[in-house]
Write a protein that holds these residues in place. Sequence first.
Motif, PDB file in Angstrom:
ATOM      1  N   ALA A 153       5.794 -42.752 -54.225  1.00  0.00           N
ATOM      2  CA  ALA A 153       6.824 -42.033 -53.310  1.00  0.00           C
ATOM      3  C   ALA A 153       8.086 -43.156 -53.605  1.00  0.00           C
ATOM      4  O   ALA A 153       7.695 -44.312 -53.312  1.00  0.00           O
ATOM      5  CB  ALA A 153       6.371 -41.933 -51.742  1.00  0.00           C
ATOM      6  N   TYR A 154       9.247 -42.655 -53.576  1.00  0.00           N
ATOM      7  CA  TYR A 154      10.370 -43.822 -53.425  1.00  0.00           C
ATOM      8  C   TYR A 154      10.449 -43.921 -51.844  1.00  0.00           C
ATOM      9  O   TYR A 154      10.990 -43.252 -50.984  1.00  0.00           O
ATOM     10  CB  TYR A 154      11.527 -43.085 -54.115  1.00  0.00           C
ATOM     11  CG  TYR A 154      11.639 -43.022 -55.585  1.00  0.00           C
ATOM     12  CD1 TYR A 154      12.243 -44.135 -56.074  1.00  0.00           C
ATOM     13  CD2 TYR A 154      10.944 -41.772 -56.354  1.00  0.00           C
ATOM     14  CE1 TYR A 154      12.386 -43.980 -57.496  1.00  0.00           C
ATOM     15  CE2 TYR A 154      11.127 -41.982 -57.563  1.00  0.00           C
ATOM     16  CZ  TYR A 154      11.859 -42.991 -58.047  1.00  0.00           C
ATOM     17  OH  TYR A 154      11.899 -42.937 -59.730  1.00  0.00           O
ATOM     18  N   ILE A 155      10.121 -45.192 -51.632  1.00  0.00           N
ATOM     19  CA  ILE A 155       9.914 -45.668 -49.990  1.00  0.00           C
ATOM     20  C   ILE A 155      11.385 -46.123 -49.580  1.00  0.00           C
ATOM     21  O   ILE A 155      12.316 -46.440 -50.360  1.00  0.00           O
ATOM     22  CB  ILE A 155       8.904 -46.756 -49.901  1.00  0.00           C
ATOM     23  CG1 ILE A 155       9.245 -47.729 -50.612  1.00  0.00           C
ATOM     24  CG2 ILE A 155       7.616 -46.026 -49.868  1.00  0.00           C
ATOM     25  CD1 ILE A 155       8.419 -48.858 -50.357  1.00  0.00           C
ATOM     26  N   SER A 156      11.591 -46.084 -48.346  1.00  0.00           N
ATOM     27  CA  SER A 156      12.890 -46.589 -47.786  1.00  0.00           C
ATOM     28  C   SER A 156      13.013 -48.057 -47.723  1.00  0.00           C
ATOM     29  O   SER A 156      12.145 -48.681 -48.287  1.00  0.00           O
ATOM     30  CB  SER A 156      12.816 -45.952 -46.281  1.00  0.00           C
ATOM     31  OG  SER A 156      13.161 -47.032 -45.631  1.00  0.00           O
ATOM     32  N   SER A 157      14.193 -48.479 -47.415  1.00  0.00           N
ATOM     33  CA  SER A 157      14.529 -49.865 -47.692  1.00  0.00           C
ATOM     34  C   SER A 157      14.144 -50.611 -46.378  1.00  0.00           C
ATOM     35  O   SER A 157      13.859 -52.071 -46.095  1.00  0.00           O
ATOM     36  CB  SER A 157      15.770 -50.257 -47.786  1.00  0.00           C
ATOM     37  OG  SER A 157      16.517 -49.063 -48.325  1.00  0.00           O
ATOM     38  N   GLY A 180      17.821 -49.226 -52.929  1.00  0.00           N
ATOM     39  CA  GLY A 180      17.080 -49.846 -51.884  1.00  0.00           C
ATOM     40  C   GLY A 180      16.984 -51.461 -52.006  1.00  0.00           C
ATOM     41  O   GLY A 180      16.778 -51.999 -50.887  1.00  0.00           O
ATOM     42  N   LEU A 181      16.812 -52.031 -53.132  1.00  0.00           N
ATOM     43  CA  LEU A 181      16.501 -53.332 -53.065  1.00  0.00           C
ATOM     44  C   LEU A 181      17.702 -54.054 -52.742  1.00  0.00           C
ATOM     45  O   LEU A 181      17.542 -55.288 -52.137  1.00  0.00           O
ATOM     46  CB  LEU A 181      16.269 -53.899 -54.622  1.00  0.00           C
ATOM     47  CG  LEU A 181      14.982 -52.950 -55.454  1.00  0.00           C
ATOM     48  CD1 LEU A 181      14.959 -53.733 -56.725  1.00  0.00           C
ATOM     49  CD2 LEU A 181      13.658 -53.256 -54.623  1.00  0.00           C
ATOM     50  N   ILE A 278      21.007 -38.253 -52.359  1.00  0.00           N
ATOM     51  CA  ILE A 278      20.043 -38.421 -51.629  1.00  0.00           C
ATOM     52  C   ILE A 278      19.158 -39.697 -51.700  1.00  0.00           C
ATOM     53  O   ILE A 278      18.645 -39.886 -52.789  1.00  0.00           O
ATOM     54  CB  ILE A 278      19.129 -37.298 -51.478  1.00  0.00           C
ATOM     55  CG1 ILE A 278      19.876 -35.964 -51.525  1.00  0.00           C
ATOM     56  CG2 ILE A 278      18.022 -37.503 -50.621  1.00  0.00           C
ATOM     57  CD1 ILE A 278      19.078 -34.691 -51.408  1.00  0.00           C
ATOM     58  N   SER A 279      19.100 -40.536 -50.577  1.00  0.00           N
ATOM     59  CA  SER A 279      18.138 -41.752 -50.775  1.00  0.00           C
ATOM     60  C   SER A 279      17.191 -41.458 -49.536  1.00  0.00           C
ATOM     61  O   SER A 279      17.514 -40.659 -48.853  1.00  0.00           O
ATOM     62  CB  SER A 279      18.878 -43.134 -50.709  1.00  0.00           C
ATOM     63  OG  SER A 279      18.986 -43.460 -49.449  1.00  0.00           O
ATOM     64  N   PRO A 280      16.059 -42.507 -49.474  1.00  0.00           N
ATOM     65  CA  PRO A 280      15.262 -42.320 -48.512  1.00  0.00           C
ATOM     66  C   PRO A 280      15.955 -42.698 -47.020  1.00  0.00           C
ATOM     67  O   PRO A 280      15.523 -42.158 -46.048  1.00  0.00           O
ATOM     68  CB  PRO A 280      14.048 -43.051 -48.830  1.00  0.00           C
ATOM     69  CG  PRO A 280      14.268 -43.599 -50.174  1.00  0.00           C
ATOM     70  CD  PRO A 280      15.746 -43.462 -50.552  1.00  0.00           C
ATOM     71  N   ASP A 281      16.878 -43.458 -47.165  1.00  0.00           N
ATOM     72  CA  ASP A 281      17.668 -43.994 -46.058  1.00  0.00           C
ATOM     73  C   ASP A 281      18.820 -43.325 -45.574  1.00  0.00           C
ATOM     74  O   ASP A 281      19.051 -43.250 -44.552  1.00  0.00           O
ATOM     75  CB  ASP A 281      18.385 -45.527 -46.409  1.00  0.00           C
ATOM     76  CG  ASP A 281      17.199 -46.404 -46.747  1.00  0.00           C
ATOM     77  OD1 ASP A 281      16.033 -46.724 -46.080  1.00  0.00           O
ATOM     78  OD2 ASP A 281      16.944 -46.755 -48.124  1.00  0.00           O
ATOM     79  N   VAL A 282      19.472 -42.445 -46.463  1.00  0.00           N
ATOM     80  CA  VAL A 282      20.629 -41.674 -46.024  1.00  0.00           C
ATOM     81  C   VAL A 282      21.147 -40.942 -47.306  1.00  0.00           C
ATOM     82  O   VAL A 282      20.791 -41.040 -48.216  1.00  0.00           O
ATOM     83  CB  VAL A 282      21.836 -42.928 -45.774  1.00  0.00           C
ATOM     84  CG1 VAL A 282      22.073 -43.717 -47.241  1.00  0.00           C
ATOM     85  CG2 VAL A 282      22.974 -42.388 -45.359  1.00  0.00           C
TER      86      VAL A 282
END
Lengths: 452, 110
Positions: A153-157, A180-181, A278-282
């Motif tokens: 899963a692509y996790i949040s930062s 995210g990095l 779309i990213s996991p954060d925003v």
Amino acid sequence: MKEPILIGNGQGFWGDSIDAPVKLMTGGPIHYVTLDYLAEVTMSIMQRQKQKDPKRGYATDFVQLMKDTLPTLIEKDIKVVASAGGVNPAACRDAVFAVARELGLTGLKIGIVEGDDILDRLTELNEKGADFKHLDTGEPLASLQDKVLSANAYISSRPLAEALDQGAQVIITGRATDPGLVLAPMIHEFGWKPDDWDRLAAGTVAGHILECGAQACGGNFSRWWEVPDFAQIGYPIVEAYEDGSFVITKHAGTGGMVTCATVTEQILYELGDPKNYISPDVRVDFSSIELHEDGENRVRVSGIKGIPSTDTLKVSMSYNNGFKAAGTLTISGPKAYEKAQKCAEIVWQRLADAGFTFEETNTEYLGLNSCHGDINPLPAQINEVVLKLSARDANPAKLTRFGKEIAPLVTNGPPGVTGFAGGRPRPQEIVAYWPALIDKKLVETRVTVEEV
Amino acid sequence: MRTIQLYDIAHARSGDKGDSSNVGLIANGAAAFAIIRKEVTPDRVRAHFKGIVKGVVDRYEMPNLLCLNFILHDSLGGGGSESLRNDAQGKTHGQALLLMEIDVPEDFQL
């Protein structure tokens, strides 16, 4: 307002320049260096390595890089955020700790982020409602689930930032998003909240611009003749401000260039719907981005709007989907193209005569039309052409047989055929990609910070 | 009217998303953007990539950066590790789009 922070990306993918991260660390002021090592194929290779040896399954290049640079990092207090953990961040950390001890270093804190790797949890997650249907086609994963080689899963930062909050100097994660990095250090430094949508969106765009390394600094730029000193091309640095505005730049004295044009090209790289990134954060609206040149090799980016993220994380799975093999021959002299076409015809006919057909084959003429098809007319005179023959099949033995049919053409086909080097083509496994979504609540990340 | 190539008024970058590629087309200035917005339609892009693109072409506009973003569906022969094509990731599709010919007014300044 807090002082701006400088974050550079020294590795766009595993296989990128090995000197770039070192030059970022030593070539000028920098606070953070990010390094991306992961791709779908990489993840499947790492899972195999880990299955054979529980101490493997991460990016070994990173350990060598740490060996070469840890004293510099400590001396200059530069922090590193790397997706070098692959499917085994703990083993990667242990390897870096071993290197630190060898170098006689003490007090180094390394943080690892785990939980993205869901390969061993697929059945459990099925029971909790995850069906992993294909993100684009909607097909069910169903029987393919048994063939899955990796699932992440692509996790949040957030957990990456949390490791920095706990004082880690080196962060080793698995499948974080590439942007995210870069976003994680901003969250850590500026204390951005999970609903600071515009600022999280800005940090995500900064990460997107940096994620392919030199592609923001003139690499792959359409007007390549304008780019100075490709040989010493600089890697991109973001000068990030607390209010979410930022400047893209590079170290003074490096090659390449940072202009609105080079940055715009990179903003468009691998972009889908610009209003819904779309990213996991925003979720980011790329149609709100404004660029202004702010001095030589400095591009100011502002105006970025974000909206709340979705309730799901993207999952990237890989699975075995058969095998492929490819071989090339160079054909030269009078009627080179006609001879190349004849060579292809001969190979496919010999294989058919021997009883070998394949699920898919491809015949390409490199130097003529392999990339752009019929968009360009053929040149009036063709001096030489590279014939590339490839085949795909579930049965690797058939591809081994295919590989034996290329070299004979040098002596038993038309004249002027050469360039057969490196042995017979061998079957390679096809690692196919299966994107899916999963409920965010089903993926829990863990942060562990330890000191050597 | 006279015929030019997109190469004369724009630049581009492409990449992959599964079995689709995206091509970002960036105009060299506002006048050039007005032209590409009018001329470079999804249908024309699909026709230009005949034999390469098997699916539909979507177009998104980004006037803030004088750009159009095209998604070329089913254009990579399976994409990534599955494709048998030399350019399995659409890395060259940006350069290919710049070869498209369009008509501009006689007095248009390049």
